[in-house]
Design a protein around this motif. Sequence first.
Motif, PDB file in Angstrom:
ATOM      1  N   THR A  82       0.649  -1.135   0.069  1.00 50.36           N
ATOM      2  CA  THR A  82      -0.076  -0.075   0.246  1.00 50.36           C
ATOM      3  C   THR A  82       0.697   1.287  -0.208  1.00 50.36           C
ATOM      4  OG1 THR A  82      -1.773  -1.106   1.206  1.00 50.36           O
ATOM      5  CG2 THR A  82      -1.858   1.276   1.559  1.00 50.36           C
ATOM      6  N   ILE A  83       0.435   2.278  -0.824  1.00 48.17           N
ATOM      7  CA  ILE A  83       1.143   3.490  -0.638  1.00 48.17           C
ATOM      8  C   ILE A  83       0.668   4.350   0.648  1.00 48.17           C
ATOM      9  CG2 ILE A  83       1.455   5.821  -1.919  1.00 48.17           C
ATOM     10  CD1 ILE A  83       2.127   3.413  -3.794  1.00 48.17           C
ATOM     11  N   THR A  84       1.770   4.403   1.374  1.00 48.23           N
ATOM     12  CA  THR A  84       1.533   5.052   2.925  1.00 48.23           C
ATOM     13  C   THR A  84       1.597   6.720   2.524  1.00 48.23           C
ATOM     14  OG1 THR A  84       3.855   4.821   3.359  1.00 48.23           O
ATOM     15  CG2 THR A  84       2.048   3.242   4.046  1.00 48.23           C
ATOM     16  N   ASP A  85       2.592   7.186   1.819  1.00 49.54           N
ATOM     17  CA  ASP A  85       2.874   8.783   1.634  1.00 49.54           C
ATOM     18  C   ASP A  85       3.615   8.922   0.379  1.00 49.54           C
ATOM     19  OD1 ASP A  85       2.986  11.358   2.367  1.00 49.54           O
ATOM     20  OD2 ASP A  85       4.591  11.096   3.802  1.00 49.54           O
ATOM     21  N   PRO A  86       2.929   9.408  -0.634  1.00 48.19           N
ATOM     22  CA  PRO A  86       3.613   9.851  -1.781  1.00 48.19           C
ATOM     23  C   PRO A  86       4.416  10.939  -1.517  1.00 48.19           C
ATOM     24  CG  PRO A  86       1.219   9.880  -2.269  1.00 48.19           C
ATOM     25  CD  PRO A  86       1.434   9.376  -0.861  1.00 48.19           C
ATOM     26  N   TYR A  87       5.667  10.815  -2.002  1.00 48.84           N
ATOM     27  CA  TYR A  87       6.452  12.319  -1.748  1.00 48.84           C
ATOM     28  C   TYR A  87       5.948  13.417  -2.582  1.00 48.84           C
ATOM     29  CZ  TYR A  87       9.939   9.621   0.870  1.00 48.84           C
ATOM     30  OH  TYR A  87      10.622   8.954   1.876  1.00 48.84           O
ATOM     31  N   GLU A  88       5.573  14.564  -2.151  1.00 46.69           N
ATOM     32  CA  GLU A  88       4.988  15.642  -2.979  1.00 46.69           C
ATOM     33  C   GLU A  88       6.130  16.135  -3.957  1.00 46.69           C
ATOM     34  OE1 GLU A  88       2.751  20.133  -2.083  1.00 46.69           O
ATOM     35  OE2 GLU A  88       2.737  18.208  -0.645  1.00 46.69           O
ATOM     36  N   GLY A  89       5.435  16.171  -5.170  1.00 46.01           N
ATOM     37  CA  GLY A  89       6.353  16.845  -6.132  1.00 46.01           C
ATOM     38  C   GLY A  89       7.000  15.632  -7.011  1.00 46.01           C
ATOM     39  N   TRP A  90       6.898  14.504  -6.704  1.00 47.90           N
ATOM     40  CA  TRP A  90       7.644  13.422  -7.334  1.00 47.90           C
ATOM     41  C   TRP A  90       6.720  12.320  -8.037  1.00 47.90           C
ATOM     42  CZ3 TRP A  90      12.527  14.074  -7.605  1.00 47.90           C
ATOM     43  CH2 TRP A  90      13.277  14.723  -6.499  1.00 47.90           C
ATOM     44  N   PRO A  91       7.114  11.562  -9.008  1.00 47.68           N
ATOM     45  CA  PRO A  91       6.208  10.832  -9.890  1.00 47.68           C
ATOM     46  C   PRO A  91       5.061  10.358  -9.413  1.00 47.68           C
ATOM     47  CG  PRO A  91       8.700  10.269 -10.127  1.00 47.68           C
ATOM     48  CD  PRO A  91       8.767  11.086  -9.032  1.00 47.68           C
ATOM     49  N   ALA A  92       5.096   9.639  -8.415  1.00 49.92           N
ATOM     50  CA  ALA A  92       3.608   8.957  -7.811  1.00 49.92           C
ATOM     51  C   ALA A  92       2.649  10.081  -7.484  1.00 49.92           C
ATOM     52  CB  ALA A  92       3.920   8.114  -6.602  1.00 49.92           C
ATOM     53  N   GLN A  93       2.922  11.133  -6.857  1.00 47.45           N
ATOM     54  CA  GLN A  93       1.974  12.004  -6.469  1.00 47.45           C
ATOM     55  C   GLN A  93       1.718  12.971  -7.506  1.00 47.45           C
ATOM     56  OE1 GLN A  93       3.020  15.724  -5.973  1.00 47.45           O
ATOM     57  NE2 GLN A  93       0.968  16.231  -5.386  1.00 47.45           N
ATOM     58  N   LYS A  94       2.574  13.350  -8.501  1.00 46.29           N
ATOM     59  CA  LYS A  94       2.075  14.122  -9.924  1.00 46.29           C
ATOM     60  C   LYS A  94       1.297  13.317 -10.587  1.00 46.29           C
ATOM     61  CE  LYS A  94       6.457  15.228 -10.877  1.00 46.29           C
ATOM     62  NZ  LYS A  94       7.680  15.630 -11.762  1.00 46.29           N
ATOM     63  N   SER A  95       1.442  11.904 -10.765  1.00 43.56           N
ATOM     64  CA  SER A  95       0.383  11.209 -11.622  1.00 43.56           C
ATOM     65  C   SER A  95      -0.988  10.835 -10.837  1.00 43.56           C
ATOM     66  CB  SER A  95       1.057   9.763 -11.921  1.00 43.56           C
ATOM     67  OG  SER A  95       1.167   8.940 -10.644  1.00 43.56           O
ATOM     68  N   GLY A  96      -0.935  11.156  -9.783  1.00 37.20           N
ATOM     69  CA  GLY A  96      -2.378  11.183  -8.969  1.00 37.20           C
ATOM     70  C   GLY A  96      -2.515  10.016  -7.974  1.00 37.20           C
ATOM     71  N   ILE A  97      -1.453   9.244  -7.520  1.00 38.71           N
ATOM     72  CA  ILE A  97      -1.585   8.094  -6.725  1.00 38.71           C
ATOM     73  C   ILE A  97      -1.588   8.924  -5.197  1.00 38.71           C
ATOM     74  CG2 ILE A  97      -0.056   6.259  -5.496  1.00 38.71           C
ATOM     75  CD1 ILE A  97       0.996   5.789  -8.476  1.00 38.71           C
ATOM     76  N   ILE A  98      -2.517   8.410  -4.440  1.00 40.37           N
ATOM     77  CA  ILE A  98      -2.644   8.996  -3.376  1.00 40.37           C
ATOM     78  C   ILE A  98      -2.414   7.723  -2.027  1.00 40.37           C
ATOM     79  CG2 ILE A  98      -4.376  10.657  -4.052  1.00 40.37           C
ATOM     80  CD1 ILE A  98      -6.410   8.612  -3.007  1.00 40.37           C
ATOM     81  N   SER A  99      -2.280   8.265  -0.920  1.00 44.58           N
ATOM     82  CA  SER A  99      -2.267   7.328   0.298  1.00 44.58           C
ATOM     83  C   SER A  99      -3.377   6.477   0.387  1.00 44.58           C
ATOM     84  CB  SER A  99      -2.126   8.093   1.675  1.00 44.58           C
ATOM     85  OG  SER A  99      -0.973   9.174   1.611  1.00 44.58           O
ATOM     86  N   GLY A 100      -3.158   5.111   0.659  1.00 41.02           N
ATOM     87  CA  GLY A 100      -4.101   4.081   0.817  1.00 41.02           C
ATOM     88  C   GLY A 100      -4.248   3.325  -0.771  1.00 41.02           C
ATOM     89  N   ASP A 101      -3.669   3.789  -1.766  1.00 41.19           N
ATOM     90  CA  ASP A 101      -3.712   3.109  -2.887  1.00 41.19           C
ATOM     91  C   ASP A 101      -2.935   1.885  -2.543  1.00 41.19           C
ATOM     92  OD1 ASP A 101      -5.247   4.995  -4.157  1.00 41.19           O
ATOM     93  OD2 ASP A 101      -3.556   5.728  -5.413  1.00 41.19           O
ATOM     94  N   VAL A 102      -3.577   0.592  -3.253  1.00 42.22           N
ATOM     95  CA  VAL A 102      -2.981  -0.672  -3.082  1.00 42.22           C
ATOM     96  C   VAL A 102      -2.457  -1.018  -4.427  1.00 42.22           C
ATOM     97  CG1 VAL A 102      -3.410  -3.091  -2.782  1.00 42.22           C
ATOM     98  CG2 VAL A 102      -4.772  -1.050  -1.357  1.00 42.22           C
ATOM     99  N   ILE A 103      -1.183  -1.368  -4.529  1.00 36.58           N
ATOM    100  CA  ILE A 103      -0.605  -1.648  -5.834  1.00 36.58           C
ATOM    101  C   ILE A 103      -1.157  -3.091  -6.203  1.00 36.58           C
ATOM    102  CG2 ILE A 103       1.535  -2.117  -6.827  1.00 36.58           C
ATOM    103  CD1 ILE A 103       2.942   0.059  -5.291  1.00 36.58           C
TER     104      ILE A 103
END
Length: 84
Positions: free
Chosen positions: A10-31
Amino acid sequence: LISKKGDYITITDPYEGWPAQKSGIISGDVILEIDGKSVKSKSVSDVSDLLKGEPGTTVTLKIKRYGKKESLIFKLKREKIKID
């Protein structure tokens, strides 16, 4: 940041300004998948290794998001990440 919850990562904290956060992935998303390969029962380390790669290349994630019936697909362009 990612962590293991049950069989999945599970994504716990996408770093702000980096690829995951910029693409719209949020905390709680399950890979669910990385580049079409299931990550069920994989370790945090294994999933982290699959996510890393040469800057400028892409990685495709299949994500399960709370409250959504359908899985979501995200294409991320890898970047060189340096966290202070």
